[in-house]
Design a protein around this motif. Structure first.
Motif, PDB file in Angstrom:
ATOM      1  N   PRO A 158      66.173  -2.681 -30.721  1.00  0.00           N
ATOM      2  CA  PRO A 158      65.179  -3.607 -30.188  1.00  0.00           C
ATOM      3  C   PRO A 158      64.141  -2.878 -29.345  1.00  0.00           C
ATOM      4  CG  PRO A 158      67.373  -4.513 -29.971  1.00  0.00           C
ATOM      5  CD  PRO A 158      67.542  -3.102 -30.445  1.00  0.00           C
ATOM      6  N   GLY A 159      62.894  -3.266 -29.521  1.00  0.00           N
ATOM      7  CA  GLY A 159      61.814  -2.604 -28.815  1.00  0.00           C
ATOM      8  C   GLY A 159      60.943  -3.600 -28.083  1.00  0.00           C
ATOM      9  N   ALA A 160      59.725  -3.169 -27.793  1.00  0.00           N
ATOM     10  CA  ALA A 160      58.776  -4.018 -27.089  1.00  0.00           C
ATOM     11  C   ALA A 160      58.402  -5.216 -27.959  1.00  0.00           C
ATOM     12  CB  ALA A 160      57.539  -3.208 -26.736  1.00  0.00           C
ATOM     13  N   THR A 161      58.032  -6.306 -27.307  1.00  0.00           N
ATOM     14  CA  THR A 161      57.612  -7.518 -28.008  1.00  0.00           C
ATOM     15  C   THR A 161      56.091  -7.568 -28.057  1.00  0.00           C
ATOM     16  OG1 THR A 161      59.569  -8.733 -27.319  1.00  0.00           O
ATOM     17  CG2 THR A 161      57.679 -10.033 -28.021  1.00  0.00           C
ATOM     18  N   VAL A 162      55.564  -7.819 -29.230  1.00  0.00           N
ATOM     19  CA  VAL A 162      54.122  -7.992 -29.381  1.00  0.00           C
ATOM     20  C   VAL A 162      53.868  -9.377 -29.951  1.00  0.00           C
ATOM     21  CG1 VAL A 162      53.982  -7.053 -31.738  1.00  0.00           C
ATOM     22  CG2 VAL A 162      51.997  -6.908 -30.227  1.00  0.00           C
ATOM     23  N   ALA A 163      52.802 -10.013 -29.508  1.00  0.00           N
ATOM     24  CA  ALA A 163      52.404 -11.321 -30.015  1.00  0.00           C
ATOM     25  C   ALA A 163      51.151 -11.176 -30.848  1.00  0.00           C
ATOM     26  CB  ALA A 163      52.156 -12.295 -28.860  1.00  0.00           C
ATOM     27  N   SER A 164      51.087 -11.913 -31.953  1.00  0.00           N
ATOM     28  CA  SER A 164      49.913 -11.898 -32.812  1.00  0.00           C
ATOM     29  C   SER A 164      49.372 -13.313 -32.951  1.00  0.00           C
ATOM     30  CB  SER A 164      50.259 -11.319 -34.195  1.00  0.00           C
ATOM     31  OG  SER A 164      51.305 -12.050 -34.815  1.00  0.00           O
ATOM     32  N   GLY A 165      48.050 -13.430 -32.895  1.00  0.00           N
ATOM     33  CA  GLY A 165      47.392 -14.720 -33.051  1.00  0.00           C
ATOM     34  C   GLY A 165      46.796 -14.839 -34.433  1.00  0.00           C
TER      35      GLY A 165
END
Length: 517
Positions: free
Chosen positions: A197-204
């Motif tokens: 598990p790594g960093a969380t990124v959000a996409s729009g």
């Protein structure tokens, strides 16, 4: 077949056609002779453009290339050059290249050697669509080994999964070495286990959804729908989004308002509206989380206090759309970029314009719309990028121009500094991300893999795991990609298989800061 010469372009097409029929030349003053397995005689530019690595061993005096240390066959090289030649718009129809398995594997090898990516993808497509689903176990193993040795990741994973699905994969892989066997196990692990598990990124997205991804595993963690399915309201595209500094909230921009979301519950806790009259293009939290800055097509930027958004302050100074806003990392300044070709620097305390960076003001600004601004982590530098195909690095304190970088791939849509200011990443409308040393402008590498314009790029923030930062890009090809900026490898492609056929452009990205314990 005869061809009528009507203009200069037709003349070239006629020459190419005759050379093609004679089977001695391959387009655009390129002449290839393969008298044996070790020497290629070549002249011209076509191969350099479409199979560039074959020229790395070019002896400029004799115009020869020694391939004696490579087992590429002359027939396979001829096929690669024929494919390269046939891909030009003015060329005659591509010859029906050999499609038996032995020749395809040889062509894959030659295409990899030449760095002829188009030809390589053609071979991969035929093998995956025609051969792998119905070939024998022995031939499947041959394709699997060839894909590994020829650095064909897509074909390798596809063939590995086919082997795993068959009745006796151990028997198919009986003769391969331990290193390749380990690669097989890595390729066929469940997706959740592909990385820690790594960093969380959000996409729009254009469909109004916000998707949260794990950059370590490539897994879509959840989807936040900004408009409920049962609502009759139009699903507006998410054009901008940003996490709060503590990672508990995310703000999204749609039409002329912003919504503040509680990530844990997925509920909208506040709406910032009534300030802008046109579409909001950018929204960011201040470093302390007390303010949100927005920019819009109504030519204004607005500073919104989170607790009392009604007491917002409008920053009026641009004459065209504000395309990007960015806080300095101490929160003291706000930079705004506009289609009026200028960058303005504002104090966040009073909302006063401190400095104008433009051609009209100092003769060294941009000559077209400015698409993005970004501060370096220490706030000493500011980068702006533009439709004039340049990125400019400024001294944020004095406004002096430190470096102007001309991009190789057209209009530059987005810029961001790495967490340690060692690199400056630039995203272009022509599918490419380029990394530079920000102060010297020294080019480092290209990250290529998207098939359409790159709209947004973000670096992961510092974290406690000790991992190097990753770079994530969002594109009009409806995917996000996770990159290792050190070696240029694409670690994951972030796309939902259930909606991969839906035209759902990715418009915005934001990394979630590490949560406080």
């Amino acid at each position: 077949m005869s061809r009528v010469r009507t203009n200069e372009k037709e003349d070239m097409a006629d020459i190419i056609w005759k050379a093609y029929e004679n089977n001695t030349s391959w387009g655009n003053d390129v002449n290839i002779k393969l008298p044996d397995q070790s020497i290629i005689y070549v002249c011209g530019s076509l191969i350099s453009a479409r199979a560039k690595k074959i020229l790395e061993k070019l002896d400029s005096k004799t115009r020869t290339i020694d391939i004696s240390d490579c087992d590429v066959s002359s027939d396979a090289l001829r096929s690669v050059m024929d494919h390269v030649h046939g891909s030009l718009e003015c060329d005659p129809p591509r010859r029906d290249l050999p499609r038996d398995l032995d020749n395809l594997i040889q062509i894959l090898h030659a295409a990899n050697y030449c760095d002829a990516q188009g030809c390589k993808q053609w071979v991969e497509h035929i093998l995956m669509e025609t051969y792998i689903p119905r070939c024998s176990d022995a031939n499947l193993c041959r394709i699997f080994e060839a894909a590994s040795f020829r650095h064909s990741e897509k074909l390798f994973i596809f063939s590995a999964k086919e082997i795993a699905s068959r009745t006796n994969p151990q028997e198919i892989l009986k003769g391969i070495d331990n290193e390749l066997l380990e690669k097989f196990h890595q390729a066929t692990k469940p997706k959740r286990a592909q990385g820690k598990p790594g960093a969380t990124v959000a996409s729009g997205h254009e469909d109004g959804q916000i998707r949260f991804w794990d950059c370590g595993t490539g897994e879509c963690l959840r989807i936040l729908k900004t408009t409920p399915d049962h609502s009759t309201q139009k699903k507006a595209a998410v054009l901008a989004l940003h996490f709060s500094p503590d990672g508990t909230l995310i703000i999204s921009a749609q039409d002329n308002l912003c919504q503040l979301w509680d990530i844990e519950s997925g509920s909208c806790i506040r709406v910032l509206d009534g300030g802008h009259t046109k579409i909001i293009t950018s929204c960011v939290f201040s470093p302390d989380g007390a303010l949100v800055a927005t920019g819009a097509q109504d030519n204004n930027a607005i500073l919104w206090p989170i607790v009392t958004p009604a007491s917002s302050r409008t920053l009026a100074g641009h004459t065209q759309s504000v395309n990007s806003v960015a806080f300095s990392h101490d929160g003291a300044m706000l930079a705004t970029a506009s289609s009026d070709h200028s960058v303005l620097l504002w104090t966040t305390v009073t909302g006063t314009c401190l400095r104008v960076l433009s051609i009209a003001q100092n003769k060294i600004g941009h000559a077209a719309a400015v698409n993005c601004v970004a501060f370096s982590p220490n706030s000493c530098l500011l980068c702006s990028c533009s439709d004039d195909c340049t990125a400019k690095v400024w001294n944020a304190e004095s406004g002096e121009l430190v470096r102007s970088i001309r991009g190789e791939f057209g209009q530059i849509r987005c810029a961001i500094f790495s967490p340690y200011s060692a690199s400056l990443a630039l995203a272009s409308a022509n599918r490419t991300i380029s990394l530079y040393e920000p102060q010297s402008g020294l080019f480092r590498k290209h990250l290529q893999g998207h098939s359409d314009a790159v709209n947004a790029i973000v670096y992961s923030l510092d974290n406690t795991s000790g991992d190097d930062p990753v770079l994530v890009s969002a594109s009009d090809d409806c995917t996000c990609r996770v990159w290792d900026p050190l070696n240029g490898n694409c670690l994951h492609t972030l796309e939902d298989p259930h909606t991969s056929l839906v035209f759902n452009l990715v418009k915005a990205l934001s990394f979630r800061p590490p949560l406080s314990v």
